[in-house]
Design a protein around this motif. Structure first.
Motif, PDB file in Angstrom:
ATOM      1  N   VAL A  10      30.718  36.584  40.092  1.00  0.00           N
ATOM      2  CA  VAL A  10      30.972  36.687  38.901  1.00  0.00           C
ATOM      3  C   VAL A  10      31.034  35.371  37.962  1.00  0.00           C
ATOM      4  N   ILE A  11      31.869  34.528  38.497  1.00  0.00           N
ATOM      5  CA  ILE A  11      32.350  33.302  37.825  1.00  0.00           C
ATOM      6  C   ILE A  11      30.724  32.856  37.721  1.00  0.00           C
ATOM      7  N   ASP A  12      29.956  32.670  39.130  1.00  0.00           N
ATOM      8  CA  ASP A  12      28.886  31.977  38.902  1.00  0.00           C
ATOM      9  C   ASP A  12      28.064  32.436  37.966  1.00  0.00           C
ATOM     10  N   MET A  13      28.027  33.519  38.113  1.00  0.00           N
ATOM     11  CA  MET A  13      26.852  34.043  37.244  1.00  0.00           C
ATOM     12  C   MET A  13      27.044  34.302  35.722  1.00  0.00           C
ATOM     13  N   LEU A  14      28.540  34.081  35.266  1.00  0.00           N
ATOM     14  CA  LEU A  14      28.985  33.841  34.070  1.00  0.00           C
ATOM     15  C   LEU A  14      28.852  32.618  33.482  1.00  0.00           C
ATOM     16  N   GLU A  15      28.875  31.630  34.511  1.00  0.00           N
ATOM     17  CA  GLU A  15      28.539  30.092  33.891  1.00  0.00           C
ATOM     18  C   GLU A  15      27.542  29.668  33.719  1.00  0.00           C
ATOM     19  N   ALA A  16      26.611  30.583  34.547  1.00  0.00           N
ATOM     20  CA  ALA A  16      25.221  30.280  34.668  1.00  0.00           C
ATOM     21  C   ALA A  16      24.311  30.918  33.295  1.00  0.00           C
ATOM     22  N   ARG A  17      24.729  31.881  32.799  1.00  0.00           N
ATOM     23  CA  ARG A  17      24.316  32.493  31.622  1.00  0.00           C
ATOM     24  C   ARG A  17      24.719  32.152  30.535  1.00  0.00           C
ATOM     25  N   GLU A  18      23.610  31.684  29.794  1.00  0.00           N
ATOM     26  CA  GLU A  18      23.165  31.286  28.316  1.00  0.00           C
ATOM     27  C   GLU A  18      23.967  31.725  27.669  1.00  0.00           C
ATOM     28  N   GLY A  19      24.491  31.212  26.846  1.00  0.00           N
ATOM     29  CA  GLY A  19      24.976  31.970  25.662  1.00  0.00           C
ATOM     30  C   GLY A  19      26.665  32.668  25.882  1.00  0.00           C
ATOM     31  N   CYS A  20      26.924  32.012  27.033  1.00  0.00           N
ATOM     32  CA  CYS A  20      28.328  32.936  27.830  1.00  0.00           C
ATOM     33  C   CYS A  20      29.262  31.071  27.530  1.00  0.00           C
ATOM     34  N   ASP A  21      30.781  31.770  27.058  1.00  0.00           N
ATOM     35  CA  ASP A  21      31.688  30.574  27.270  1.00  0.00           C
ATOM     36  C   ASP A  21      32.688  31.072  28.014  1.00  0.00           C
ATOM     37  N   LEU A  22      32.607  30.432  29.416  1.00  0.00           N
ATOM     38  CA  LEU A  22      34.100  30.771  30.204  1.00  0.00           C
ATOM     39  C   LEU A  22      34.736  30.255  30.793  1.00  0.00           C
ATOM     40  N   SER A  23      35.463  30.477  30.840  1.00  0.00           N
ATOM     41  CA  SER A  23      37.513  30.442  30.683  1.00  0.00           C
ATOM     42  C   SER A  23      37.576  31.010  31.991  1.00  0.00           C
ATOM     43  N   VAL A  24      37.779  30.358  32.754  1.00  0.00           N
ATOM     44  CA  VAL A  24      39.025  31.282  34.380  1.00  0.00           C
ATOM     45  C   VAL A  24      40.398  30.581  34.078  1.00  0.00           C
ATOM     46  N   LEU A  25      41.145  31.593  33.542  1.00  0.00           N
ATOM     47  CA  LEU A  25      42.519  31.277  33.371  1.00  0.00           C
ATOM     48  C   LEU A  25      43.057  32.583  34.576  1.00  0.00           C
ATOM     49  N   TYR A  26      44.414  31.206  35.761  1.00  0.00           N
ATOM     50  CA  TYR A  26      44.569  32.008  36.492  1.00  0.00           C
ATOM     51  C   TYR A  26      46.510  31.678  36.631  1.00  0.00           C
ATOM     52  N   LEU A  27      46.626  32.565  36.095  1.00  0.00           N
ATOM     53  CA  LEU A  27      47.986  33.402  36.454  1.00  0.00           C
ATOM     54  C   LEU A  27      48.785  32.955  37.903  1.00  0.00           C
ATOM     55  N   ASP A  28      49.908  31.476  37.730  1.00  0.00           N
ATOM     56  CA  ASP A  28      50.334  31.599  39.150  1.00  0.00           C
ATOM     57  C   ASP A  28      51.805  31.596  39.056  1.00  0.00           C
ATOM     58  N   ALA A  29      52.236  31.616  39.758  1.00  0.00           N
ATOM     59  CA  ALA A  29      53.970  31.716  39.873  1.00  0.00           C
ATOM     60  C   ALA A  29      54.496  31.317  41.976  1.00  0.00           C
ATOM     61  N   ARG A  30      55.395  30.894  41.656  1.00  0.00           N
ATOM     62  CA  ARG A  30      56.366  30.221  42.960  1.00  0.00           C
ATOM     63  C   ARG A  30      56.328  32.403  43.505  1.00  0.00           C
ATOM     64  N   PRO A  31      55.928  31.878  45.384  1.00  0.00           N
ATOM     65  CA  PRO A  31      56.403  33.076  45.978  1.00  0.00           C
ATOM     66  C   PRO A  31      57.805  33.677  45.622  1.00  0.00           C
ATOM     67  N   GLU A  32      58.999  33.378  45.964  1.00  0.00           N
ATOM     68  CA  GLU A  32      59.848  33.601  45.615  1.00  0.00           C
ATOM     69  C   GLU A  32      59.840  33.975  44.070  1.00  0.00           C
ATOM     70  N   VAL A  33      59.897  33.309  43.046  1.00  0.00           N
ATOM     71  CA  VAL A  33      59.249  34.241  41.775  1.00  0.00           C
ATOM     72  C   VAL A  33      58.926  35.480  41.721  1.00  0.00           C
TER      73      VAL A  33
END
Length: 286
Positions: free
Chosen positions: A75-98
């Motif tokens: 899906v990410i590859d498809m959106l990155e290659a798509r004309e007229g699409c400005d893709l941002s992949v926002l990854y929210l992370d946290a430590r395992p104990e949190v």
């Protein structure tokens, strides 16, 4: 003939409990059309139907019925290659104990271990999401954030068009490959390498002594001045184009010293000039 409209799309993902739902809600408040947990197979049709429409925020994680890392990467590859699409992949992370503490506080069952302990679910999901994390263009570590701080950070990164453009600067190791979804990449491997100094090898580019070692290279000053100059030149152009953020990456051999130094010093210089800046050191955070 008018230029085709660009559709900003933010794909929000990350492990359960890291704040994805909060991020989706904030983006919706900022004017994004928010769609959460849509089956992956339906995304291509949705994006096609939305061509030229307003900005979209898509929430995807391991709870999606047809989720798999390979499918999401497609899906990410498809959106990155798509004309007229400005893709941002926002990854929210946290430590395992949190993540585990947050599940304990809410008494919810982990989606990947509904009949087992939350610890197993957290471990499974972090392992499952590793390849997605590596493809993120923006990474937010939420371990030490409350809901209000996370909201402020999302607003900082995804301000509506016409306000200041957010800038993401990251460092990386060429051994692990060039990051995807970055706008500009600079190679720092020609600069003095602190790795060969035993007293600096165990430090990284956030340390003042490491930065001094790299900056002592006679080529550093000219290189940094040119990078700063071209960045300042391009920021208004990206803003006028309607982009919400610009991503810059610095690479060196190990991703520990030279690239980290350049990322830190460029971020500091731009922040002092009033620019919104977030920093990610890929190899230090892995």
């Amino acid at each position: 003939m008018s230029e085709p409209k660009v559709t900003p799309i933010v794909l929000v993902t990350g492990p359960s409990g890291a704040g994805r739902t909060t991020a989706i809600n904030v983006l919706e408040d900022l004017g994004y059309e928010a769609i959460d947990n849509l089956p992956l197979r339906l995304l291509p049709g949705l994006v096609s139907a939305a061509d030229g429409a307003g900005p979209m925020a898509l929430g995807l994680d391991s709870r999606n019925r047809d989720f798999s890392p390979a499918a999401l990467l497609e899906v990410i590859d498809m959106l990155e290659a798509r004309e007229g699409c400005d893709l941002s992949v926002l990854y929210l992370d946290a430590r395992p104990e949190v993540l585990l503490r947050r599940y304990s506080e809410t008494r919810r069952r982990h989606p990947l271990s509904p009949g087992e302990t939350p610890e197993l679910g957290v471990q499974r999901e972090l392992s499952l999401m590793g390849s997605i994390r590596d493809r993120a263009s923006l990474l937010l570590e939420t371990s030490d954030m409350n809901v209000h701080q996370l909201k402020a950070e999302i607003e900082h990164l995804f301000v509506p068009t016409g306000r200041n453009l957010a800038l993401s600067i990251q460092s990386f190791s060429y051994k692990r490959g060039v990051p995807r979804s970055v706008d500009m990449v600079f190679d720092c491997r020609f600069l003095n390498n602190p790795y060969w100094d035993p007293s600096l090898r165990g430090q990284d580019g956030r340390d003042g002594s490491v930065q001094a070692h790299v900056q002592a290279d006679p080529r550093y000053e000219g290189f940094f001045a040119r990078v700063l100059d071209i960045t300042q030149f391009l920021l208004p152009a990206y803003r006028e184009e309607g982009k919400s953020h610009l991503s810059i990456a610095f690479g060196c051999t190990g991703g520990q010293h030279r690239s980290v130094t350049l990322a830190e010093t460029l971020a500091k210089a731009l922040a002092e000039r009033g620019q919104q800046v977030s920093i990610r050191h890929r190899e230090l955070q892995s």
